[in-house]
Write a protein that holds these residues in place. Sequence first.
Motif, PDB file in Angstrom:
ATOM      1  N   SER A   1       0.680  -1.050  -0.073  1.00  0.00           N
ATOM      2  CA  SER A   1      -0.023   0.065  -0.168  1.00  0.00           C
ATOM      3  C   SER A   1       0.747   1.340  -0.154  1.00  0.00           C
ATOM      4  N   GLY A   2       1.987   1.132   0.528  1.00  0.00           N
ATOM      5  CA  GLY A   2       3.124   2.586   0.390  1.00  0.00           C
ATOM      6  C   GLY A   2       4.110   2.290  -0.197  1.00  0.00           C
ATOM      7  N   ARG A   3       3.863   1.595  -1.463  1.00  0.00           N
ATOM      8  CA  ARG A   3       5.098   1.548  -2.272  1.00  0.00           C
ATOM      9  C   ARG A   3       5.545   2.549  -2.876  1.00  0.00           C
ATOM     10  N   ASP A   4       4.795   3.720  -2.830  1.00  0.00           N
ATOM     11  CA  ASP A   4       5.121   5.007  -3.402  1.00  0.00           C
ATOM     12  C   ASP A   4       6.025   5.736  -2.580  1.00  0.00           C
ATOM     13  N   LYS A   5       5.914   5.742  -1.175  1.00  0.00           N
ATOM     14  CA  LYS A   5       6.606   6.245  -0.348  1.00  0.00           C
ATOM     15  C   LYS A   5       8.212   5.670  -0.302  1.00  0.00           C
ATOM     16  N   PHE A   6       7.983   4.313  -0.292  1.00  0.00           N
ATOM     17  CA  PHE A   6       9.389   3.624  -0.482  1.00  0.00           C
ATOM     18  C   PHE A   6      10.084   3.844  -1.857  1.00  0.00           C
ATOM     19  N   LEU A   7       9.323   3.891  -2.806  1.00  0.00           N
ATOM     20  CA  LEU A   7       9.951   4.192  -4.193  1.00  0.00           C
ATOM     21  C   LEU A   7      10.860   5.660  -3.995  1.00  0.00           C
ATOM     22  N   SER A   8      10.104   6.709  -3.394  1.00  0.00           N
ATOM     23  CA  SER A   8      10.603   7.841  -3.490  1.00  0.00           C
ATOM     24  C   SER A   8      11.882   8.018  -2.215  1.00  0.00           C
ATOM     25  N   PHE A   9      11.562   7.037  -1.239  1.00  0.00           N
ATOM     26  CA  PHE A   9      12.786   7.089  -0.362  1.00  0.00           C
ATOM     27  C   PHE A   9      13.943   6.355  -0.943  1.00  0.00           C
ATOM     28  N   LEU A  10      13.868   5.417  -1.738  1.00  0.00           N
ATOM     29  CA  LEU A  10      15.179   4.784  -2.384  1.00  0.00           C
ATOM     30  C   LEU A  10      15.720   5.735  -3.350  1.00  0.00           C
ATOM     31  N   LEU A  11      14.862   6.544  -4.053  1.00  0.00           N
ATOM     32  CA  LEU A  11      15.237   7.296  -5.300  1.00  0.00           C
ATOM     33  C   LEU A  11      16.012   8.630  -4.505  1.00  0.00           C
ATOM     34  N   LYS A  12      15.445   8.999  -3.516  1.00  0.00           N
ATOM     35  CA  LYS A  12      16.010  10.118  -2.686  1.00  0.00           C
ATOM     36  C   LYS A  12      17.491   9.794  -2.052  1.00  0.00           C
ATOM     37  N   GLY A  13      17.581   8.330  -1.823  1.00  0.00           N
ATOM     38  CA  GLY A  13      18.838   7.830  -1.361  1.00  0.00           C
ATOM     39  C   GLY A  13      19.777   7.445  -2.273  1.00  0.00           C
ATOM     40  N   LEU A  14      19.494   7.322  -3.777  1.00  0.00           N
ATOM     41  CA  LEU A  14      20.214   7.223  -4.764  1.00  0.00           C
ATOM     42  C   LEU A  14      20.635   8.589  -5.037  1.00  0.00           C
ATOM     43  N   THR A  15      19.821   9.533  -5.015  1.00  0.00           N
ATOM     44  CA  THR A  15      20.493  11.179  -5.190  1.00  0.00           C
ATOM     45  C   THR A  15      21.150  11.372  -4.178  1.00  0.00           C
ATOM     46  N   ASP A  16      21.130  11.027  -2.645  1.00  0.00           N
ATOM     47  CA  ASP A  16      22.302  11.417  -1.734  1.00  0.00           C
ATOM     48  C   ASP A  16      23.466  10.756  -2.047  1.00  0.00           C
ATOM     49  N   LEU A  17      23.502   9.835  -2.614  1.00  0.00           N
ATOM     50  CA  LEU A  17      24.555   8.861  -2.844  1.00  0.00           C
ATOM     51  C   LEU A  17      25.673   9.813  -3.671  1.00  0.00           C
ATOM     52  N   PHE A  18      25.182  10.316  -4.621  1.00  0.00           N
ATOM     53  CA  PHE A  18      26.125  11.005  -5.475  1.00  0.00           C
ATOM     54  C   PHE A  18      26.515  12.421  -5.059  1.00  0.00           C
ATOM     55  N   LEU A  19      25.388  12.851  -4.331  1.00  0.00           N
ATOM     56  CA  LEU A  19      25.589  14.171  -3.620  1.00  0.00           C
ATOM     57  C   LEU A  19      26.472  14.105  -2.642  1.00  0.00           C
ATOM     58  N   ASP A  20      26.742  12.995  -1.710  1.00  0.00           N
ATOM     59  CA  ASP A  20      27.495  12.786  -0.651  1.00  0.00           C
ATOM     60  C   ASP A  20      28.963  12.440  -1.152  1.00  0.00           C
ATOM     61  N   ALA A  21      28.922  11.555  -2.282  1.00  0.00           N
ATOM     62  CA  ALA A  21      30.267  11.343  -2.787  1.00  0.00           C
ATOM     63  C   ALA A  21      30.940  12.687  -3.453  1.00  0.00           C
ATOM     64  N   MET A  22      30.216  13.270  -4.123  1.00  0.00           N
ATOM     65  CA  MET A  22      30.816  14.521  -4.506  1.00  0.00           C
ATOM     66  C   MET A  22      31.365  15.454  -3.251  1.00  0.00           C
ATOM     67  N   MET A  23      30.563  15.548  -2.329  1.00  0.00           N
ATOM     68  CA  MET A  23      31.085  16.645  -1.278  1.00  0.00           C
ATOM     69  C   MET A  23      32.410  15.754  -0.590  1.00  0.00           C
ATOM     70  N   ILE A  24      32.368  14.564  -0.337  1.00  0.00           N
ATOM     71  CA  ILE A  24      33.714  14.017  -0.053  1.00  0.00           C
ATOM     72  C   ILE A  24      34.688  14.141  -0.796  1.00  0.00           C
ATOM     73  N   SER A  25      34.659  13.971  -2.140  1.00  0.00           N
ATOM     74  CA  SER A  25      35.949  14.000  -3.006  1.00  0.00           C
ATOM     75  C   SER A  25      36.126  15.520  -3.647  1.00  0.00           C
ATOM     76  N   LEU A  26      35.330  16.465  -3.326  1.00  0.00           N
ATOM     77  CA  LEU A  26      35.446  17.691  -4.104  1.00  0.00           C
ATOM     78  C   LEU A  26      36.794  18.569  -3.501  1.00  0.00           C
ATOM     79  N   PRO A  27      36.934  18.427  -2.244  1.00  0.00           N
ATOM     80  CA  PRO A  27      38.441  19.020  -1.701  1.00  0.00           C
ATOM     81  C   PRO A  27      39.662  18.441  -2.648  1.00  0.00           C
ATOM     82  N   MET A  28      39.405  16.928  -2.813  1.00  0.00           N
ATOM     83  CA  MET A  28      40.536  16.280  -3.334  1.00  0.00           C
ATOM     84  C   MET A  28      40.640  16.788  -4.850  1.00  0.00           C
TER      85      MET A  28
END
Length: 263
Positions: free
Chosen positions: A163-190
Amino acid sequence: MLDRIVTAAPIFLLVAIRCYAMIRTTPLLSSSAVPGVAKVALAGFAAYLVLPSVVSYGWTVDYSNISYIFLLLGEALIGVITGFYITMIYGAFSSAGQFFSLQMGFSAAESYDALSQVENPLMGQYLNLIAMLVFLQVKGFQTLFVTGITKSFSALNAFALVSGRDKFLSFLLKGLTDLFLDAMMISLPMIASLFLVTTSMGILSKAAPQMNLLSEGLPITILVSFFLLTQLLPVMTSFFASLFERAFEKLGTLFTVFMAGSS
């Protein structure tokens, strides 16, 4: 112990399936270095500890028809999603190492990473190992089992997942977005520092063509990279810890939303 398991055997199997699926997809525990017997034993022990709480929630299970099979599949999917979300957090560290491995000159030095179980550059393996140590230091496994197992059973079941598959889908997509954002924040100084080093060597090679910067550029880049890495490691460690804490908060918020919706 056995009497409690036999009395609530259908519910115990549902709980054990979710625990085992989460263990199979959680970093470190999902590694092939951990024996399968140990994974099954840990899932059974965790299910035994959670079983009284689950029974008190009033779960009713009809195991006499095929719907019980679908309930088992749904519980396994919930465990996979929980473990996969933690794996995405680790993917940020590994991706950050891959981002600046090219500038360091280590992009071709890839080998099998036993922790992430993929081919990974040396810097990706190094950051992955540091993240694993930070995860153990901040008691990540204790928090994962408390939040991902104990709290999830009070908020989620297979029916709530559908019943809440839309919430799960948006949660996982947001997690994938944060993955690349966090990776860029970690590697940006280097990346920014190595870009300045490369630009400086290019200017020097134009100003003084007699200097053989082509052969000297790689050792200089590696030395500067390791110096920057030693200076940035304390900041990276604090950032890793904050990422794990934020991930557990988001996971707990998701369970709270489902708990509020089911009440």
